[in-house]
Design an enzyme around this catalytic site. Structure first.
Site, short mmCIF file in Angstrom:
data_model
loop_
_atom_site.label_atom_id
_atom_site.label_comp_id
_atom_site.label_asym_id
_atom_site.label_seq_id
_atom_site.Cartn_x
_atom_site.Cartn_y
_atom_site.Cartn_z
N HIS A 175 0.84 -1.21 0.00
CA HIS A 175 0.00 0.00 0.00
C HIS A 175 0.87 1.25 0.00
O HIS A 175 0.66 2.17 -0.81
CB HIS A 175 -0.93 0.00 1.23
CG HIS A 175 -1.70 1.27 1.42
ND1 HIS A 175 -3.02 1.39 1.06
CD2 HIS A 175 -1.33 2.48 1.90
CE1 HIS A 175 -3.43 2.62 1.32
NE2 HIS A 175 -2.42 3.31 1.84
N GLU A 176 1.82 1.31 0.92
CA GLU A 176 2.64 2.53 1.03
C GLU A 176 3.46 2.77 -0.23
O GLU A 176 3.55 3.89 -0.72
CB GLU A 176 3.54 2.46 2.26
CG GLU A 176 2.78 2.37 3.58
CD GLU A 176 1.79 3.50 3.79
OE1 GLU A 176 1.96 4.57 3.19
OE2 GLU A 176 0.81 3.30 4.53
N HIS A 215 1.50 4.28 -3.01
CA HIS A 215 1.45 5.74 -3.05
C HIS A 215 2.61 6.30 -3.88
O HIS A 215 2.47 7.32 -4.55
CB HIS A 215 1.51 6.33 -1.64
CG HIS A 215 0.20 6.28 -0.91
ND1 HIS A 215 -0.97 6.78 -1.43
CD2 HIS A 215 -0.12 5.77 0.31
CE1 HIS A 215 -1.95 6.61 -0.57
NE2 HIS A 215 -1.47 5.99 0.49
N TYR A 250 -4.51 14.60 -2.86
CA TYR A 250 -4.89 13.83 -1.67
C TYR A 250 -6.04 14.49 -0.94
O TYR A 250 -5.94 14.91 0.20
CB TYR A 250 -3.68 13.68 -0.75
CG TYR A 250 -3.77 12.49 0.17
CD1 TYR A 250 -3.78 11.20 -0.35
CD2 TYR A 250 -3.83 12.65 1.54
CE1 TYR A 250 -3.86 10.10 0.49
CE2 TYR A 250 -3.91 11.57 2.39
CZ TYR A 250 -3.92 10.29 1.84
OH TYR A 250 -3.99 9.20 2.68
N GLU A 262 -5.93 6.57 -2.29
CA GLU A 262 -5.94 5.54 -1.25
C GLU A 262 -6.34 4.17 -1.81
O GLU A 262 -5.76 3.15 -1.46
CB GLU A 262 -6.93 5.93 -0.13
CG GLU A 262 -6.32 6.77 0.96
CD GLU A 262 -5.16 6.05 1.63
OE1 GLU A 262 -5.29 4.85 1.95
OE2 GLU A 262 -4.10 6.67 1.80
N ASP A 317 -10.32 13.66 7.67
CA ASP A 317 -9.60 12.66 6.86
C ASP A 317 -9.46 13.14 5.41
O ASP A 317 -9.63 12.37 4.47
CB ASP A 317 -10.36 11.31 6.95
CG ASP A 317 -9.64 10.17 6.27
OD1 ASP A 317 -8.39 10.14 6.33
OD2 ASP A 317 -10.33 9.30 5.70
N HIS A 328 -9.67 7.89 3.44
CA HIS A 328 -9.57 6.50 3.90
C HIS A 328 -10.96 5.88 4.07
O HIS A 328 -11.06 4.70 4.40
CB HIS A 328 -8.85 6.41 5.24
CG HIS A 328 -7.39 6.73 5.18
ND1 HIS A 328 -6.91 8.00 5.41
CD2 HIS A 328 -6.31 5.95 4.90
CE1 HIS A 328 -5.57 7.98 5.31
NE2 HIS A 328 -5.19 6.76 4.99
ZN LIG Z 1 -2.46 5.35 2.20
#
Ligand SMILES: [Zn+2]
Length: 363
Positions: free
Chosen positions: A175-176, A179, A190, A199, A272, A277
């Site tokens: 996931h990271e 990005h 974002y 996301e 958020d 998310h």
């Molecule tokens: Zn993320």
């Protein structure tokens, strides 16, 4: 050889795998005092200053160099429970495993993500030009998050009461780094819907990294993100469920998974970053439904379609509907407009309410 400087998108925000609203809830916990304190400290620490400039070396002509770079170039550093980055190098690409399990897990996770990108999309690292993969482990004390800072992956150890260390989850690592792929391609902003797409695409790459490493089919896969990071003290399976958004956890201390799986439940919020998310559950479910409908390995057809949509001219402000259209076009281009794949993609976006059912529209 020339050196170019690449402007990363400047996120004034925290991109950790654990959303701020979960940490805020946990910070009030009286049941888990250590986790509550860790969550408070993690919120206060936030993230280190974003490195807005990233240096990439690109050889303009050398085929040989391009080939040589089709292997990961990994470096894992140890922040030794400080918040200083990058920390001391503890394992480089040619080094043998070390005694510290977190170091080896991070190293292997970077490699698994590299392999997924190369095997599924013929993509050579995050920038498709062999960018080195760097990670720092043992960031902070009881730090309850893992994040991509625009240049490297950073892992906290977790508080031990609610969150285990973050290096143990391939879906978190994928996931990271996902990005990082978004940063180098569409550069989705974002915030709001493009942020939720950012996301969601990170979750897609996270899930595919885990499935590819395990050789799993779409039917056998859990479609959970962060399955391995919650302790047994928590009523929950993971941070998110791509196939059943909103069901990952329901815990007195952590709260309830707020993700919707359909546009009718889209959450309008200022928190958020406009629910990045939260509303990512909607495109997440569209991907998982597409992959399940097609069967087999998700990275082969569903994954390729999503990747082509991401890299085929998608703008930084794309909405869910824009991305749905891009995936439908990518499926038609790759497999034909009347193909099983194009049908599966269209049906999935209709199922989550992003596109209208054609039968209703006709009536
Ligand atoms: Zn993320």
């Amino acid at each position: 050889m020339r050196t170019v400087e690449h402007e990363g998108s400047p996120p004034a925000v925290h991109r950790g795998i654990v959303p701020g609203y979960v940490l805020a809830r946990l910070a009030r916990s009286t049941v888990f005092p250590r986790a509550a304190e860790a969550a408070r400290q993690t919120l206060i620490a936030g993230r280190p200053p974003f490195r807005a400039r990233i240096d990439l070396s690109i050889d303009a002509a050398g085929n040989l160099i391009a080939e040589l770079s089709d292997a990961p170039l990994r470096t894992v550093s140890d922040a030794q429970n400080t918040e200083q980055l990058p920390g001391a190098v503890v394992r480089a690409e040619d080094d043998a495993p070390v005694a510290d399990v977190a170091v080896n897990e991070a190293f292997d996770g970077l490699g698994a993500t590299f392999e997924l990108l190369l095997a599924a999309f013929a993509r050579n690292s995050l920038n498709d030009a062999g960018a080195p993969l760097e990670a720092t482990v043992h960031y902070g004390v009881d730090y309850d998050n893992a994040f991509w800072d625009g240049r490297r992956m950073v892992f906290g150890d977790g508080d031990g009461e609610v969150f285990r260390g973050f290096t143990g989850s391939l879906s978190v690592i994928g996931h990271e780094l996902g990005h990082g792929v978004v940063q180098h391609t569409a550069g989705l902003e974002y915030q709001g819907q493009p942020g939720a797409l950012n996301e969601s695409i990170a979750d897609v790459i996270g899930a595919l990294t885990e499935q590819y490493a395990r050789g799993e089919t779409a039917d056998a896969a859990s479609w959970l993100i962060g399955e391995d990071i919650l302790t047994d003290a928590v009523q929950g399976r993971a941070l998110r469920s791509m196939i059943e958004p909103g069901t990952a956890y329901d815990d007195d201390e952590l709260g309830r998974d707020p993700q919707p799986g359909h546009m009718r439940d889209f959450v309008v919020t200022a928190d958020d970053n406009g629910g990045v998310h939260i509303n990512s559950g909607i495109p997440n479910r569209a991907f998982a439904l597409t992959a399940r409908a097609l069967g087999g390995n998700a990275w082969k057809r569903a994954g390729l379609v999503w990747y082509r949509a991401l890299t085929g001219g998608l703008t930084a402000t794309a909405t869910f509907a824009d991305f749905a259209a891009a995936t439908i076009a990518a499926a038609a281009e790759q497999y034909g407009g009347n193909s099983e794949v194009a049908d599966a993609v269209r049906d999935a976006w209709t199922s989550v309410g992003v596109t209208e059912d054609e039968r209703n529209r006709a009536g």
